[in-house]
Design a protein around this motif. Structure first.
Motif, short mmCIF file in Angstrom:
data_model
loop_
_atom_site.label_atom_id
_atom_site.label_comp_id
_atom_site.label_asym_id
_atom_site.label_seq_id
_atom_site.Cartn_x
_atom_site.Cartn_y
_atom_site.Cartn_z
N PRO A 66 0.44 -1.44 0.22
CA PRO A 66 -0.03 -0.06 0.12
C PRO A 66 0.81 1.52 -0.04
CG PRO A 66 0.95 -0.38 2.58
CD PRO A 66 0.92 -2.12 1.75
N LEU A 67 0.15 2.65 -0.89
CA LEU A 67 0.45 3.80 -0.46
C LEU A 67 1.19 3.82 1.40
CD1 LEU A 67 -0.85 5.29 -2.46
CD2 LEU A 67 1.33 5.04 -3.05
N THR A 88 11.43 -20.06 -1.06
CA THR A 88 12.15 -21.07 -0.49
C THR A 88 10.60 -21.69 -0.56
OG1 THR A 88 10.75 -20.50 1.87
CG2 THR A 88 12.78 -20.10 0.99
N THR A 89 9.27 -22.61 -0.55
CA THR A 89 8.73 -22.70 -1.46
C THR A 89 8.86 -23.00 -3.13
OG1 THR A 89 6.84 -21.30 -0.85
CG2 THR A 89 7.25 -22.62 0.15
N GLY A 90 9.24 -22.57 -3.44
CA GLY A 90 10.06 -22.69 -5.27
C GLY A 90 8.84 -21.55 -6.38
N ARG A 91 8.20 -20.55 -5.37
CA ARG A 91 7.08 -19.69 -6.57
C ARG A 91 8.22 -18.81 -7.39
NH1 ARG A 91 2.53 -21.45 -5.35
NH2 ARG A 91 2.03 -22.23 -3.52
N ARG A 92 8.06 -17.95 -8.32
CA ARG A 92 8.75 -16.83 -8.60
C ARG A 92 8.38 -14.99 -8.21
NH1 ARG A 92 9.17 -17.77 -16.06
NH2 ARG A 92 9.33 -19.96 -15.56
N ALA A 93 8.80 -15.08 -7.32
CA ALA A 93 8.61 -13.71 -5.84
C ALA A 93 8.65 -12.64 -6.74
CB ALA A 93 8.35 -13.95 -5.23
N TYR A 94 8.15 -11.29 -7.15
CA TYR A 94 8.22 -10.29 -7.49
C TYR A 94 8.15 -8.86 -6.35
CZ TYR A 94 9.66 -12.58 -12.17
OH TYR A 94 9.93 -13.32 -12.84
N LEU A 95 8.45 -8.20 -6.56
CA LEU A 95 8.08 -6.93 -5.15
C LEU A 95 8.38 -5.58 -6.32
CD1 LEU A 95 7.32 -5.86 -2.46
CD2 LEU A 95 10.20 -5.97 -2.41
N LEU A 96 6.62 -5.00 -5.95
CA LEU A 96 6.67 -3.63 -6.58
C LEU A 96 7.01 -2.97 -5.65
CD1 LEU A 96 5.72 -1.46 -8.36
CD2 LEU A 96 3.34 -1.37 -7.52
N ASP A 97 8.38 -1.93 -5.48
CA ASP A 97 8.57 -0.84 -4.41
C ASP A 97 7.94 0.72 -4.82
OD1 ASP A 97 9.70 1.29 -3.09
OD2 ASP A 97 11.65 -0.20 -2.51
N TYR A 98 7.19 1.49 -4.47
CA TYR A 98 7.12 3.14 -5.16
C TYR A 98 8.65 3.75 -4.71
CZ TYR A 98 2.74 1.01 -4.78
OH TYR A 98 1.34 -0.66 -4.98
N GLY A 99 9.26 3.46 -4.09
CA GLY A 99 10.26 4.46 -3.74
C GLY A 99 9.78 5.68 -2.26
N PRO A 100 10.26 6.59 -1.66
CA PRO A 100 10.15 7.31 -1.21
C PRO A 100 8.86 8.71 -1.34
CG PRO A 100 12.65 8.03 -1.74
CD PRO A 100 12.01 6.64 -2.47
N ILE A 101 8.00 8.54 -0.71
CA ILE A 101 7.03 9.79 -1.10
C ILE A 101 7.50 10.95 -0.30
CG2 ILE A 101 4.51 10.37 -1.77
CD1 ILE A 101 5.20 8.69 -3.43
N ASP A 102 7.58 12.00 -0.97
CA ASP A 102 7.77 13.51 0.04
C ASP A 102 6.90 14.77 -1.01
OD1 ASP A 102 9.11 14.44 -2.88
OD2 ASP A 102 10.97 13.39 -2.36
N GLY A 200 0.26 16.07 1.22
CA GLY A 200 0.26 14.65 1.59
C GLY A 200 -0.02 14.95 3.03
N VAL A 201 0.11 13.76 3.19
CA VAL A 201 0.04 13.43 4.91
C VAL A 201 1.34 12.91 5.26
CG1 VAL A 201 -1.06 11.89 6.71
CG2 VAL A 201 -2.10 12.50 4.33
N PRO A 202 2.30 13.96 5.98
CA PRO A 202 3.70 13.58 6.72
C PRO A 202 3.82 12.31 7.31
CG PRO A 202 3.03 15.85 7.32
CD PRO A 202 1.85 15.14 6.87
N GLN A 203 5.16 12.05 6.37
CA GLN A 203 5.00 10.79 7.77
C GLN A 203 5.31 10.50 9.21
OE1 GLN A 203 8.16 10.21 9.60
NE2 GLN A 203 8.33 7.46 9.69
N PRO A 204 5.77 11.45 9.62
CA PRO A 204 4.97 11.77 11.21
C PRO A 204 4.15 10.83 11.76
CG PRO A 204 6.69 13.09 10.87
CD PRO A 204 5.99 12.57 9.69
N ALA A 250 5.37 9.22 3.40
CA ALA A 250 4.05 10.01 3.66
C ALA A 250 3.77 9.96 2.56
CB ALA A 250 4.87 11.83 3.15
N TYR A 251 1.92 9.94 2.86
CA TYR A 251 1.24 10.01 1.82
C TYR A 251 0.89 11.94 0.52
CZ TYR A 251 -2.37 5.95 2.55
OH TYR A 251 -3.55 4.80 2.36
N PRO A 252 1.28 11.15 -0.67
CA PRO A 252 1.36 11.73 -1.57
C PRO A 252 -0.44 12.33 -1.95
CG PRO A 252 0.84 9.63 -3.29
CD PRO A 252 0.60 9.90 -1.47
N GLY A 253 0.05 14.00 -1.11
CA GLY A 253 -1.10 14.84 -1.25
C GLY A 253 -2.71 14.92 -2.08
N ARG A 254 -2.58 14.70 -3.41
CA ARG A 254 -3.32 14.80 -3.99
C ARG A 254 -3.84 13.36 -4.18
NH1 ARG A 254 -3.98 13.66 -9.73
NH2 ARG A 254 -5.91 14.64 -10.70
N THR A 255 -3.09 12.10 -4.38
CA THR A 255 -3.63 10.31 -4.02
C THR A 255 -4.66 10.44 -2.72
OG1 THR A 255 -2.23 9.89 -5.36
CG2 THR A 255 -3.16 8.81 -3.21
#
Length: 370
Positions: A66-67, A88-102, A200-204, A250-255
């Motif tokens: 999630p964001l 470890t159970t033999g699946r092809r696993a991938y990850l989506l990473d949005y990176g930092p939001i500011d 947006g909504v700040p990280q703290p 942080a949450y991006p403001g418009r989203t």
């Protein structure tokens, strides 16, 4: 809680205190090794590397966070890492990473996540896995993003969706009930104000809000830790959760404003869909199998708020609903998730593998990571 701990527990507690003083932590926070396969604005896609003696097979699995949450939600700590379990159970696993939001991301809206980020990640994973359709696993808003993307772009190579702790019916969230009269009175102006002032909504704020949802646990925390000083696994989990919470984004403001108006104020996912990019997207147009999982003690996404999703997926060829113990993070990666949530997910992914005429990776013995 026992008034007088057993001698064995006292000895274990003393050993744990000494370990903490000497080494600083109990949790093994080493991330699972990955390799980047695609990189774009707010869209880095990684492939998890399996152990040397495991050959991953079957349709790829893409983890969607999630964001405002670090992508480490799927890799909390060794032993309580869904990513570790998958590879470890033999699946092809991938990850989506949005990176930092500011603050610079304040103008990013839902259309960018649904029209650009999610499709780019799905196509990148499918291409990397020899064109196979992708099995999406999304926690909280990650599940909602997965569903909206599948509904909006049915041509994408999506095999199935597993939505974990995604609160679709926001009227069933106790936290929002006292706010509803104010929400209707202000017409969402508070979300616009937050965006103008903070972008947006700040990280703290995100971090404190997450803690306040479980305020009873937060207040009782010192006593609970003291009562479990003998339990190394418990202490390791506490450390890992603290590390996760301190890494909130942080949450991006418009989203944030769009989510607030469409999901919280209008309860749009239960009322015909939400507007994204000038068009309405409804969950009834999802055309892939969907697994829905809810946590028994989830204050952010209570069972009733999550179960409501099953009533909106009229176009899905299969909808399965399961419950598991744990709060919002615990249902995904708590100490009991391996035998509950992950077991449900394994069964679901195995069925998806067979659906595509392939053998389940769990049919082949695999080694575990050291």
């Amino acid at each position: 809680m026992k008034m007088f701990p057993l001698p064995g527990r006292l000895h274990a507690a003393a050993s744990n205190v000494a370990h903490k003083l000497l080494y600083g932590r109990f949790a093994d926070l080493r991330p699972m090794p990955t390799q980047m396969i695609d990189d774009g604005p707010r869209c880095s896609v990684y492939r998890y590397r399996p152990p040397r003696d495991v050959i991953p097979t079957g349709p790829p699995v893409l983890l969607i966070p999630p964001l405002a949450s670090p992508a480490s939600c799927y890799d909390l700590r060794r032993g309580c890492s869904l990513a570790e379990h998958l590879v470890t159970t033999g699946r092809r696993a991938y990850l989506l990473d949005y990176g930092p939001i500011d603050y610079a991301d304040r103008a990013v809206g839902l259309e960018e996540w649904i029209e650009e980020v999610m499709p780019q990640a799905i196509r990148a994973v499918s291409d990397d896995a020899d064109g196979q359709p992708v099995q999406l696993v999304g926690w909280c808003l990650g599940g909602i993003f997965s569903l909206l993307t599948a509904a909006d772009q049915p041509e994408l190579p999506i095999a199935s969706i597993a939505s974990i702790a995604a609160p679709v019916d926001t009227t069933a969230i106790p936290l929002t009930m006292p706010l509803r009269p104010l929400i209707w009175l202000t017409r969402g102006a508070e979300a616009t104000l937050i965006n103008l002032v903070f972008g947006g909504v700040p990280q703290p704020v995100v971090k404190r809000a997450y803690q306040l949802v479980g305020i009873d646990k937060y207040l009782m925390r010192p006593f609970v830790i003291a009562a479990n000083l003998h339990n190394t696994e418990f202490l390791a989990q506490i450390e890992a959760v603290d590390h996760f919470t301190n890494s909130m984004i942080a949450y991006p403001g418009r989203t944030f404003g769009q989510l607030y108006r469409h999901l919280v104020r209008a309860n749009g996912l239960m009322n015909g869909g939400i507007e994204v990019g000038g068009r309405r997207i409804g969950l009834d147009t999802v055309r892939v199998p969907v697994l829905v999982i809810a946590g028994h003690r989830d204050g952010i996404a209570p069972v009733r708020a999550v179960h409501a999703l099953t009533r909106r997926l009229s176009g899905a060829p299969e909808v399965r609903f399961e419950t598991a113990p744990g709060g919002h993070l615990g249902v995904l990666t708590g100490r009991r998730a391996r035998t509950t949530t992950w077991a449900h997910l394994d069964t679901w992914l195995d069925a998806g593998t067979l659906r595509h005429g392939l053998r389940s990776p769990r049919a082949v013995p695999v080694a575990t990571t050291p």
